[in-house]
Design a protein around this motif. Structure first.
Motif, PDB file in Angstrom:
ATOM      1  N   LEU A  83       1.041  -1.341  -0.608  1.00  0.00           N
ATOM      2  CA  LEU A  83      -0.068  -0.179  -0.046  1.00  0.00           C
ATOM      3  C   LEU A  83       0.731   1.017  -0.253  1.00  0.00           C
ATOM      4  O   LEU A  83       0.711   2.087  -0.555  1.00  0.00           O
ATOM      5  CB  LEU A  83      -0.797   0.267   1.109  1.00  0.00           C
ATOM      6  CG  LEU A  83      -2.253  -1.079   1.286  1.00  0.00           C
ATOM      7  CD1 LEU A  83      -2.612  -1.091   2.751  1.00  0.00           C
ATOM      8  CD2 LEU A  83      -2.728  -1.110  -0.248  1.00  0.00           C
ATOM      9  N   TYR A  88      -0.451   5.505  -0.998  1.00  0.00           N
ATOM     10  CA  TYR A  88      -1.505   5.297  -0.206  1.00  0.00           C
ATOM     11  C   TYR A  88      -0.838   6.190   1.301  1.00  0.00           C
ATOM     12  O   TYR A  88      -1.689   6.769   1.586  1.00  0.00           O
ATOM     13  CB  TYR A  88      -1.847   3.890   0.270  1.00  0.00           C
ATOM     14  CG  TYR A  88      -2.950   3.395  -0.494  1.00  0.00           C
ATOM     15  CD1 TYR A  88      -4.048   4.125  -0.525  1.00  0.00           C
ATOM     16  CD2 TYR A  88      -2.519   2.308  -1.602  1.00  0.00           C
ATOM     17  CE1 TYR A  88      -6.177   3.194  -1.272  1.00  0.00           C
ATOM     18  CE2 TYR A  88      -3.725   1.775  -2.105  1.00  0.00           C
ATOM     19  CZ  TYR A  88      -5.195   2.713  -2.217  1.00  0.00           C
ATOM     20  OH  TYR A  88      -5.990   1.493  -3.140  1.00  0.00           O
ATOM     21  N   ILE A 194      -8.548  -0.807   3.575  1.00  0.00           N
ATOM     22  CA  ILE A 194      -7.988  -0.798   2.326  1.00  0.00           C
ATOM     23  C   ILE A 194      -7.473  -1.947   2.079  1.00  0.00           C
ATOM     24  O   ILE A 194      -7.670  -2.789   1.433  1.00  0.00           O
ATOM     25  CB  ILE A 194      -7.010   0.281   2.180  1.00  0.00           C
ATOM     26  CG1 ILE A 194      -7.670   1.448   2.189  1.00  0.00           C
ATOM     27  CG2 ILE A 194      -6.550   0.176   0.745  1.00  0.00           C
ATOM     28  CD1 ILE A 194      -6.519   2.649   2.507  1.00  0.00           C
ATOM     29  N   GLU A 197     -10.559  -4.947   1.926  1.00  0.00           N
ATOM     30  CA  GLU A 197     -10.735  -4.396   0.341  1.00  0.00           C
ATOM     31  C   GLU A 197     -10.185  -4.736  -0.851  1.00  0.00           C
ATOM     32  O   GLU A 197     -10.402  -6.037  -1.750  1.00  0.00           O
ATOM     33  CB  GLU A 197     -11.041  -3.101  -0.121  1.00  0.00           C
ATOM     34  CG  GLU A 197     -11.684  -2.708  -1.228  1.00  0.00           C
ATOM     35  CD  GLU A 197     -12.252  -1.263  -1.659  1.00  0.00           C
ATOM     36  OE1 GLU A 197     -12.265  -1.212  -2.712  1.00  0.00           O
ATOM     37  OE2 GLU A 197     -11.986  -0.867  -0.657  1.00  0.00           O
ATOM     38  N   GLU A 198      -8.583  -4.147  -0.418  1.00  0.00           N
ATOM     39  CA  GLU A 198      -7.378  -4.967  -1.722  1.00  0.00           C
ATOM     40  C   GLU A 198      -7.510  -6.356  -1.658  1.00  0.00           C
ATOM     41  O   GLU A 198      -6.295  -7.058  -2.993  1.00  0.00           O
ATOM     42  CB  GLU A 198      -6.002  -3.842  -1.559  1.00  0.00           C
ATOM     43  CG  GLU A 198      -6.701  -2.695  -1.892  1.00  0.00           C
ATOM     44  CD  GLU A 198      -7.275  -2.159  -3.738  1.00  0.00           C
ATOM     45  OE1 GLU A 198      -6.323  -2.798  -4.395  1.00  0.00           O
ATOM     46  OE2 GLU A 198      -7.275  -1.308  -3.547  1.00  0.00           O
TER      47      GLU A 198
END
Length: 204
Positions: A83, A88, A194, A197-198
């Motif tokens: 990330l 991010y 995140i 989700e990722e």
């Protein structure tokens, strides 16, 4: 902290396998994965800790160790690093600055982190550090400086110094704090969302 007279616990064995060593200031596991129940984060003692190579570089035995919560899961560490590599940190920093309520939670998380670190010290060590800060410490603690005391007592997540400007230093540190009970840590919360989700298949 593991001693020579006790057998290592299952948690100590698991953390040693994850990191390749057991930090000398290991206190306990503070978060586990949902499915495998493997350690996600650990709590460490604010003095005299880290890897053996860090201690050999230290000037004294009571060197400060500001990282109270440490992300130890290799799989989750790699995901968080991915990330960060993908930008991010900047994305979440812009989001953080977008609303005052986010900034307020961010600052409060840093303040709480510093308070938890200070309170995690033994009464004896707190007293010793207070003596150093007031200039009444003895020669036995000559390796400790006032700056070190301030670092332990006042610095926030990832060693961030006051004032806690809305500038994100390390997602790993924020996530470790969030998973260890730091519910005010908005950056850690966003990182968790995140990740889910990722990396849908990652055991968090």
């Amino acid at each position: 902290i593991e001693s020579a007279t006790t057998s290592p616990s299952n948690d100590e064995i698991a953390v040693r396998e994850q990191l390749g060593y057991l930090p000398t200031n290991f206190v306990k596991v503070t978060a586990r994965t949902a499915i495998g129940k493997k350690p996600v984060a650990i709590q460490t003692y604010p003095l005299n800790g880290g890897a053996a190579r860090r201690k050999t570089k230290a000037k004294g035995e009571l060197t400060p160790f500001p990282t109270l919560y440490w992300l130890c899961s290799p799989d989750i560490c790699r995901a968080v690093a991915d990330l960060e590599r993908r930008g991010y940190v900047g994305v979440l920093e812009e989001r953080l600055k977008s609303e005052e309520q986010y900034v307020e939670r961010y600052v409060k998380a840093h303040v709480t982190y510093a308070e938890e670190r200070w309170e995690s010290l033994t009464a004896e060590d707190r007293s010793m550090l207070e003596d150093v800060a007031s200039g009444t410490g003895n020669d036995e603690n000559s390796s400790i400086t006032e700056g070190m005391v301030n670092m332990i007592r006042s610095s926030g997540i990832a060693g961030r110094a006051r004032p806690f400007e809305p500038c994100i230093k390390c997602l790993h540190s924020h996530y470790a704090h969030y998973r260890s009970g730091g519910i005010l840590n908005i950056v850690g919360k966003w990182t968790d969302e995140i990740l889910r989700e990722e990396f849908a298949d990652l055991d968090l």
